[in-house]
Motif scaffolding. Structure first.
Motif, PDB file in Angstrom:
ATOM      1  N   LEU A  93       0.756  -1.310  -0.118  1.00 38.41           N
ATOM      2  CA  LEU A  93      -0.031  -0.090  -0.171  1.00 38.41           C
ATOM      3  C   LEU A  93       0.834   1.443   0.125  1.00 38.41           C
ATOM      4  CD1 LEU A  93      -3.044  -0.691   2.503  1.00 38.41           C
ATOM      5  CD2 LEU A  93      -3.133  -0.608  -0.063  1.00 38.41           C
ATOM      6  N   CYS A  94       2.046   1.266   0.305  1.00 39.01           N
ATOM      7  CA  CYS A  94       2.778   2.341   0.877  1.00 39.01           C
ATOM      8  C   CYS A  94       3.390   3.105  -0.497  1.00 39.01           C
ATOM      9  CB  CYS A  94       3.961   2.081   1.651  1.00 39.01           C
ATOM     10  SG  CYS A  94       5.231   0.777   1.034  1.00 39.01           S
ATOM     11  N   LYS A  95       2.925   2.880  -1.723  1.00 39.63           N
ATOM     12  CA  LYS A  95       3.571   3.259  -2.988  1.00 39.63           C
ATOM     13  C   LYS A  95       3.782   4.917  -2.962  1.00 39.63           C
ATOM     14  CE  LYS A  95       2.143  -0.684  -5.571  1.00 39.63           C
ATOM     15  NZ  LYS A  95       0.808  -1.103  -6.210  1.00 39.63           N
ATOM     16  N   VAL A  96       4.860   5.200  -3.528  1.00 35.61           N
ATOM     17  CA  VAL A  96       5.172   6.659  -3.499  1.00 35.61           C
ATOM     18  C   VAL A  96       6.097   6.753  -4.776  1.00 35.61           C
ATOM     19  CG1 VAL A  96       6.786   8.381  -2.685  1.00 35.61           C
ATOM     20  CG2 VAL A  96       5.241   7.197  -1.260  1.00 35.61           C
ATOM     21  N   LYS A  97       5.905   7.643  -5.653  1.00 33.97           N
ATOM     22  CA  LYS A  97       6.591   8.031  -6.846  1.00 33.97           C
ATOM     23  C   LYS A  97       7.805   8.718  -6.435  1.00 33.97           C
ATOM     24  CE  LYS A  97       6.335  10.413 -11.138  1.00 33.97           C
ATOM     25  NZ  LYS A  97       5.435  10.751 -12.311  1.00 33.97           N
ATOM     26  N   VAL A  98       9.197   8.066  -6.873  1.00 42.95           N
ATOM     27  CA  VAL A  98      10.235   8.536  -6.533  1.00 42.95           C
ATOM     28  C   VAL A  98      11.168   8.882  -7.770  1.00 42.95           C
ATOM     29  CG1 VAL A  98      12.463   8.021  -5.104  1.00 42.95           C
ATOM     30  CG2 VAL A  98      10.498   7.223  -4.398  1.00 42.95           C
ATOM     31  N   ILE A 110       7.236   4.170  -9.566  1.00 45.03           N
ATOM     32  CA  ILE A 110       6.338   4.093  -8.446  1.00 45.03           C
ATOM     33  C   ILE A 110       7.258   3.010  -7.458  1.00 45.03           C
ATOM     34  CG2 ILE A 110       4.356   3.322  -7.410  1.00 45.03           C
ATOM     35  CD1 ILE A 110       3.871   5.826  -8.870  1.00 45.03           C
ATOM     36  N   ARG A 111       7.673   3.302  -6.051  1.00 49.85           N
ATOM     37  CA  ARG A 111       8.376   2.476  -5.482  1.00 49.85           C
ATOM     38  C   ARG A 111       7.587   2.263  -3.841  1.00 49.85           C
ATOM     39  NH1 ARG A 111      13.724   2.543  -6.802  1.00 49.85           N
ATOM     40  NH2 ARG A 111      13.928   1.119  -5.212  1.00 49.85           N
ATOM     41  N   LEU A 112       7.896   1.073  -3.401  1.00 49.31           N
ATOM     42  CA  LEU A 112       7.290   1.005  -1.852  1.00 49.31           C
ATOM     43  C   LEU A 112       8.223   1.468  -1.005  1.00 49.31           C
ATOM     44  CD1 LEU A 112       6.427  -2.909  -1.599  1.00 49.31           C
ATOM     45  CD2 LEU A 112       5.072  -0.828  -2.248  1.00 49.31           C
ATOM     46  N   ASP A 120      20.183  12.410  -1.633  1.00 51.82           N
ATOM     47  CA  ASP A 120      18.922  13.262  -1.713  1.00 51.82           C
ATOM     48  C   ASP A 120      17.740  12.556  -2.634  1.00 51.82           C
ATOM     49  OD1 ASP A 120      20.569  15.058  -0.236  1.00 51.82           O
ATOM     50  OD2 ASP A 120      20.862  16.496  -1.905  1.00 51.82           O
ATOM     51  N   LEU A 121      16.790  12.719  -2.154  1.00 55.13           N
ATOM     52  CA  LEU A 121      15.549  12.264  -2.960  1.00 55.13           C
ATOM     53  C   LEU A 121      14.778  13.225  -3.553  1.00 55.13           C
ATOM     54  CD1 LEU A 121      14.058   9.263  -0.550  1.00 55.13           C
ATOM     55  CD2 LEU A 121      15.440   9.129  -2.662  1.00 55.13           C
ATOM     56  N   GLU A 122      13.915  12.764  -4.700  1.00 55.47           N
ATOM     57  CA  GLU A 122      12.900  13.635  -5.137  1.00 55.47           C
ATOM     58  C   GLU A 122      11.621  12.659  -5.408  1.00 55.47           C
ATOM     59  OE1 GLU A 122      13.024  15.643  -9.039  1.00 55.47           O
ATOM     60  OE2 GLU A 122      14.963  16.560  -8.269  1.00 55.47           O
ATOM     61  N   ILE A 123      10.842  13.249  -4.246  1.00 55.01           N
ATOM     62  CA  ILE A 123       9.356  12.228  -4.501  1.00 55.01           C
ATOM     63  C   ILE A 123       8.233  13.120  -4.684  1.00 55.01           C
ATOM     64  CG2 ILE A 123      10.412  10.929  -2.935  1.00 55.01           C
ATOM     65  CD1 ILE A 123       8.420  12.143  -0.762  1.00 55.01           C
ATOM     66  N   TRP A 124       7.233  12.370  -5.135  1.00 51.98           N
ATOM     67  CA  TRP A 124       5.980  13.082  -5.611  1.00 51.98           C
ATOM     68  C   TRP A 124       4.785  12.296  -4.658  1.00 51.98           C
ATOM     69  CZ3 TRP A 124       6.382  16.973  -9.125  1.00 51.98           C
ATOM     70  CH2 TRP A 124       7.474  17.199  -9.628  1.00 51.98           C
ATOM     71  N   ILE A 125       4.064  13.000  -3.935  1.00 50.32           N
ATOM     72  CA  ILE A 125       2.916  12.271  -3.265  1.00 50.32           C
ATOM     73  C   ILE A 125       1.704  13.338  -3.457  1.00 50.32           C
ATOM     74  CG2 ILE A 125       3.936  10.844  -1.669  1.00 50.32           C
ATOM     75  CD1 ILE A 125       3.972  13.220   0.243  1.00 50.32           C
ATOM     76  N   PRO A 126       0.544  12.694  -3.487  1.00 49.22           N
ATOM     77  CA  PRO A 126      -0.650  13.519  -3.532  1.00 49.22           C
ATOM     78  C   PRO A 126      -0.771  14.326  -2.604  1.00 49.22           C
ATOM     79  CG  PRO A 126      -1.229  11.224  -3.910  1.00 49.22           C
ATOM     80  CD  PRO A 126       0.048  11.168  -3.421  1.00 49.22           C
ATOM     81  N   GLU A 127      -1.297  15.669  -3.019  1.00 47.49           N
ATOM     82  CA  GLU A 127      -1.488  16.961  -2.046  1.00 47.49           C
ATOM     83  C   GLU A 127      -1.979  16.397  -0.500  1.00 47.49           C
ATOM     84  OE1 GLU A 127      -0.416  20.061  -1.417  1.00 47.49           O
ATOM     85  OE2 GLU A 127       0.694  19.863  -3.401  1.00 47.49           O
TER      86      GLU A 127
END
Ligand SMILES: Cc1cc2nc3c(=O)[nH]c(=O)nc-3n(C[C@H](O)[C@H](O)[C@H](O)COP(=O)(O)OP(=O)(O)OC[C@H]3O[C@@H](n4cnc5c(N)ncnc54)[C@H](O)[C@@H]3O)c2cc1C
Ligand code: FES
Lengths: 369, 197
Positions: A79-84, A108-110, A119-126
């Protein structure tokens, strides 16, 4: 050898070996495993500075950003998917079973498996920025119909929730007879968002369902529950268009919340609410809906029974909900629609609405599948 | 036997005639839980080979130069466990730092095998059988390979089993244990090929 000396030597030897290894570990931890401060850029906007070395999921949680997760980071719920988009390195074998080809192409990563090392760049819904885990107490359980219960939860920690009417939460069902580990199920909130300290749910019993069996047979008033949220894109859009609501069964929940919110804010757009049920015993909250009609003169509640019983003495609409909608809807040009219920009902209703000219992109729905 | 070929004999014996999993039934927990897919079994197998070989050697040094001189051989259980745990932990840290590919292939399995009893077993056998340094290393190395062969074979069989009809009560660990038993019987066929003490 004298026993005391033996004792001292053995204790000394173990201590020495352990100490040596412990020092080695401390040095390793401070050098090899020390990734120092790391920056996480979220949605090309926010930037967090965190200590590296831990999984992304718990690092974000430490910063108050709550990614949905049902297994507590063991990589067993997916469930813990995040776009990195940068900095996460390659996929680990523990992620692959959960990631589809398309998701791979989108990075998309777990998040529980990705370690924060640079350093990371991630995208999560507002809206995930507002998601939290809540502890609550069951304040009241009430039968709405023979198979739908209304559960009122009083928030304990944090004491208030902020959400858009129509959104849902994920309720945690603890391990019991039917499940060996806690599971999460989505339930729409049916209460007014103006009531910040309580959340109401309407839950329909599913035979042998893990969550609904627990709620209907085991949950008692006074019990503690845990949920997280809010989630979802099912909320009233801020336009001038006429509104069509369609629901069946527990699909009532999010629409009731939207209506209460409209009444509270005095949003008096032209609105029709079609509610489908088999017979009178599946109909509920009719009084409450008529109350809202009084507060919002442009709103009409239209319940329809598909198979009324003789003793129902039903004088309202009868027939399939799709036919009733078709009958009332004159033109769909100026309409936006909100549907909630079983996947079958939603698909059928989308067909009728588009045939009547409602633009498909203005039909919003939550499938309770 | 000629002492110079002895380590080589031990190496092969550890793989076939004295397979640590199939004759001693050690390391069963990770064997049962990870043998579902060939790919993951391969990763875990590689990790076991590496850790077993190195910890056998390390523990030999600790045993020979610390425990025997101090007359503390009865402490070997505790000491061996600590050495194995620390070694695995540090190796995991290093792998994670230096190579992403290696970490993805091998590193994530390391925490799984800290508590693998086959690894402690290998260290204890080498003491009981009074191996020298080279033999200990070869024994650990061979046992790791033997364990990996067993788990790979099992993973292959279990992938086939996915399409098989198995009685309900036997699904999962049950059928796996029965098959392990049969594999062990098959390995008895190697008995006598190489004799080690
Ligand atoms: C956005 C959203 C909002 C929702 N809001 C609500 C709401 O407000 N109210 C509400 O009542 N529900 C709502 N739902 C549905 C809810 O989340 C649950 O799906 C529902 O309550 C059933 O959960 P359960 O654990 O009881 O059933 P489950 O245990 O998940 O089972 C569901 C059904 O599938 C069958 N089943 C389960 N596993 C199998 C299997 N392996 N093989 C064959 N059949 C199987 C069960 O027998 C049962 O009939 C919502 C869903 C979504 C996605
Ligand atoms: S939290 Fe369950 S898979 Fe990541």
């Amino acid at each position: 050898m004298f026993p005391v000396t033996t004792l001292l030597i053995s204790v000394g030897a173990i201590t020495a070996v352990s100490t040596f290894l412990a020092i080695l570990m401390v040095i390793a931890d401070a050098t090899i495993a020390n990734y120092g401060e790391v920056k996480i850029k979220i949605n090309d906007d926010k930037e967090l500075t965190v200590d590296g070395g831990r999984p992304l999921l718990s690092t974000l949680m430490g910063e108050g950003i709550f990614i949905p997760s049902a297994c507590g980071g063991r990589g067993s719920c997916g469930l813990c998917k995040v776009k990195v988009t940068s900095g996460a390195g390659q996929y680990l074998p523990t992620e692959l079973p959960w990631i589809s080809e398309e998701e791979r192409a989108e990075n998309i990563r777990l998040s529980c498996q990705v370690k924060v090392k640079n350093d990371l760049e991630i995208w999560i819904p507002e809206e995930l920025f507002y998601v939290k885990e809540f502890k609550a107490k069951v304040a009241r359980i009430r039968d709405l119909t023979h198979d739908i219960k209304e559960i009122t939860l009083k928030l304990v920690e944090p004491p208030e929730i902020q959400y858009k009417a129509g959104q849902f939460i994920q309720l945690q069902i603890p391990e019991y007879e039917l499940t060996e580990e806690p599971v999460y199920r989505a339930y729409s909130m049916s209460s007014c968002p103006c009531k910040r300290d309580t959340v109401e749910l309407e839950i329909r019993y599913v035979p042998n369902g893990i969550s609904t069996t627990y709620i209907h047979k085991y949950l008692k008033e006074g019990d503690d529950v845990i949920f997280n949220g809010p989630y979802g894109e099912f909320y009233l859009r801020n336009t001038e268009r006429d509104i069509v609501f369609i629901a069946g069964g527990s699909g009532m929940a999010p629409i009731k919340s939207i209506l209460l919110d409209m009444a509270e804010k005095g949003i008096n757009r032209k609105a029709m609410y079609f509610f489908g049920a088999r017979s009178k015993r599946d109909l509920f909250l009719v009084e409450e809906m008529h109350e809202i009609e009084k507060k919002l003169p442009n709103f009409r509640f239209i319940p329809a029974l598909s198979a009324p019983l003789p003793e129902d003495n039903w004088e309202g609409e009868t027939g399939l909900i799709t036919d009733v909608v078709d009958k009332y809807l004159e033109s769909g040009d100026n309409v936006e629609a909100y549907l909630c219920g079983s996947p079958g009902m939603i698909d059928a209703c989308v067909k009728v609405l588009t045939a009547n000219g409602v633009p498909e992109e203005l039909i919003y729905y939550d499938k309770f599948g | 036997m000629n002492p110079s070929v002895y380590p080589v004999a031990i190496f092969f014996a550890a793989i076939f005639t004295n397979n640590i999993l199939l004759t001693n039934y050690l390391g069963m927990c990770s064997f049962l839980s990870v043998s579902r897919e060939i790919k993951t079994s391969l990763g875990l197998g590689a990790a076991v080979i590496f850790v077993m070989a190195v910890t056998s050697a390390l523990n030999w040094i600790v045993y020979e130069y610390i425990l025997i001189p101090l007359d503390l051989t009865y402490l070997r259980y505790i000491v061996f466990i600590i050495v194995i745990a620390a070694f695995v932990q540090i190796v995991e840290m290093i792998i994670e730092r230096v190579s992403e590919t290696l970490y993805a292939a091998l590193g994530i399995f390391l925490p799984l095998i800290t508590v693998n009893c086959a690894i402690l077993g290998a260290s204890l056998f080498m003491v009981i059988r009074q191996y020298n340094f080279l033999s200990s290393f070869m024994y650990g190395f061979g046992s790791g390979i033997g364990w990996s062969i067993a788990i790979l074979a099992m993973a292959g069989i279990r992938q086939k089993l996915k399409n098989a009809k198995i009685p309900r009560g036997l699904e999962g660990a049950g059928i796996t244990l029965i098959i392990t038993g049969m594999m062990a019987l098959a390995f008895i066929g190697f008995t006598g090929m190489i004799k080690i003490s």
